[in-house]
Scaffold this motif. Structure first.
Motif, PDB file in Angstrom:
ATOM      1  N   LEU A   1       0.824  -1.197   0.000  1.00 40.59           N
ATOM      2  CA  LEU A   1       0.000   0.000   0.000  1.00 40.59           C
ATOM      3  C   LEU A   1       0.863   1.254   0.000  1.00 40.59           C
ATOM      4  O   LEU A   1       1.779   1.392   0.802  1.00 40.59           O
ATOM      5  CB  LEU A   1      -0.915   0.012   1.229  1.00 40.59           C
ATOM      6  N   SER A   2       0.562   2.164  -0.903  1.00 40.02           N
ATOM      7  CA  SER A   2       1.264   3.446  -0.944  1.00 40.02           C
ATOM      8  C   SER A   2       0.673   4.373   0.120  1.00 40.02           C
ATOM      9  O   SER A   2      -0.334   4.055   0.752  1.00 40.02           O
ATOM     10  CB  SER A   2       1.088   4.078  -2.326  1.00 40.02           C
TER      11      SER A   2
ATOM     12  N   ILE B   1      -5.464   0.285  15.070  1.00 47.24           N
ATOM     13  CA  ILE B   1      -6.323   1.157  14.273  1.00 47.24           C
ATOM     14  C   ILE B   1      -6.878   0.435  13.053  1.00 47.24           C
ATOM     15  O   ILE B   1      -8.054   0.537  12.746  1.00 47.24           O
ATOM     16  CB  ILE B   1      -5.549   2.423  13.833  1.00 47.24           C
ATOM     17  N   PHE B   2      -6.028  -0.294  12.344  1.00 48.04           N
ATOM     18  CA  PHE B   2      -6.433  -0.918  11.084  1.00 48.04           C
ATOM     19  C   PHE B   2      -5.559  -2.130  10.817  1.00 48.04           C
ATOM     20  O   PHE B   2      -4.375  -2.123  11.133  1.00 48.04           O
ATOM     21  CB  PHE B   2      -6.273   0.097   9.935  1.00 48.04           C
ATOM     22  N   ARG B   3      -6.173  -3.160  10.217  1.00 47.92           N
ATOM     23  CA  ARG B   3      -5.357  -4.283   9.741  1.00 47.92           C
ATOM     24  C   ARG B   3      -5.941  -4.832   8.458  1.00 47.92           C
ATOM     25  O   ARG B   3      -7.149  -4.760   8.220  1.00 47.92           O
ATOM     26  CB  ARG B   3      -5.216  -5.367  10.789  1.00 47.92           C
ATOM     27  N   ASP B   4      -5.056  -5.365   7.662  1.00 48.07           N
ATOM     28  CA  ASP B   4      -5.422  -6.003   6.406  1.00 48.07           C
ATOM     29  C   ASP B   4      -4.698  -7.337   6.372  1.00 48.07           C
ATOM     30  O   ASP B   4      -3.491  -7.393   6.150  1.00 48.07           O
ATOM     31  CB  ASP B   4      -5.013  -5.119   5.228  1.00 48.07           C
ATOM     32  N   SER B   5      -5.445  -8.402   6.601  1.00 45.69           N
ATOM     33  CA  SER B   5      -4.844  -9.737   6.660  1.00 45.69           C
ATOM     34  C   SER B   5      -4.338 -10.204   5.297  1.00 45.69           C
ATOM     35  O   SER B   5      -3.426 -11.018   5.224  1.00 45.69           O
ATOM     36  CB  SER B   5      -5.848 -10.739   7.220  1.00 45.69           C
ATOM     37  N   ASN B   6      -4.931  -9.694   4.220  1.00 48.02           N
ATOM     38  CA  ASN B   6      -4.466 -10.089   2.883  1.00 48.02           C
ATOM     39  C   ASN B   6      -3.050  -9.598   2.611  1.00 48.02           C
ATOM     40  O   ASN B   6      -2.226 -10.319   2.041  1.00 48.02           O
ATOM     41  CB  ASN B   6      -5.413  -9.563   1.795  1.00 48.02           C
ATOM     42  N   ASP B   7      -2.767  -8.355   2.977  1.00 48.18           N
ATOM     43  CA  ASP B   7      -1.422  -7.794   2.794  1.00 48.18           C
ATOM     44  C   ASP B   7      -0.548  -7.990   4.026  1.00 48.18           C
ATOM     45  O   ASP B   7       0.601  -7.583   4.049  1.00 48.18           O
ATOM     46  CB  ASP B   7      -1.501  -6.301   2.448  1.00 48.18           C
ATOM     47  N   ASN B   8      -1.124  -8.578   5.070  1.00 49.00           N
ATOM     48  CA  ASN B   8      -0.409  -8.863   6.319  1.00 49.00           C
ATOM     49  C   ASN B   8       0.158  -7.593   6.955  1.00 49.00           C
ATOM     50  O   ASN B   8       1.308  -7.562   7.392  1.00 49.00           O
ATOM     51  CB  ASN B   8       0.696  -9.895   6.077  1.00 49.00           C
TER      52      ASN B   8
END
Length: 190
Positions: A5-6, A81-88
């Protein structure tokens, strides 16, 4: 390992205009970035490798533990605050501080650390009830801990000597750390 992610992608996800990102740590388990928004709020962006050798989901364990601690009144840990399991990846509120050198250790700081551990220990039964798993490198017996430390020492001993610093490290491991550890460990398991 690189964060996919940029800043603009992260800005959209967090609904904050981010203006700064700097890599501050990268080890075998994760990469850590310092990020800042236009309102001068600071965050920690952390990414674990997508192809972990271990079956342990370190991001999930860390996220669940920090979420559990903050929901139970422990406020001196990074707030999730935030997590994205796909991008780990995960984003946490940044905690300002400085690395503590051994020369900076005082009785007051030791008491603060003990108090923090006591607060966490009080939550132990609640954590079990909520299925919060132990840390990936948690050890519950002297034998487990001793085996882990022995493996780490062997890993360090197997590093190729390429400079005066690594030569000094090799001397330290062989002549100081390893004999000290073996003496303490052997006495402890008697």
């Amino acid at each position: 390992m690189s964060v996919k992610l940029s800043l603009s992608d992260l800005s959209r996800v967090l609904k904050k205009k981010l203006i700064f990102k700097k890599r501050i740590f990268g080890g075998g388990n994760s990469e850590v970035f310092f990020i800042k928004d236009v309102e001068d709020n600071c965050y920690c962006l952390k990414q674990y490798p997508l192809a972990e050798k271990s079956s342990i989901d370190r991001l999930d364990r860390e996220w669940r533990a920090l979420d559990f601690l903050t929901k139970n009144g422990i406020d001196n840990v990074p707030f999730p605050i935030f997590r994205d399991s796909n991008d780990n990846i995960a984003v946490y509120k940044w905690i300002h501080g400085e690395r503590i050198l051994y020369t900076d250790v005082t009785l007051h700081k030791i008491k603060l650390a003990i108090s923090f551990l006591q607060q966490i220990n009080k939550l132990k039964s609640i954590a079990v009830e909520n299925n919060i798993p132990p840390a990936a490198d948690a050890y519950f017996s002297l034998s487990e801990l001793g085996n882990h430390i022995s493996k780490r020492i062997i890993q360090l001993e197997n590093i190729e000597i390429t400079s005066k610093n690594s030569e000094n490290m090799s001397f330290f491991l062989k002549n100081l750390l390893k004999p000290f550890f073996e003496k303490v460990y052997l006495n402890a398991i008697k």
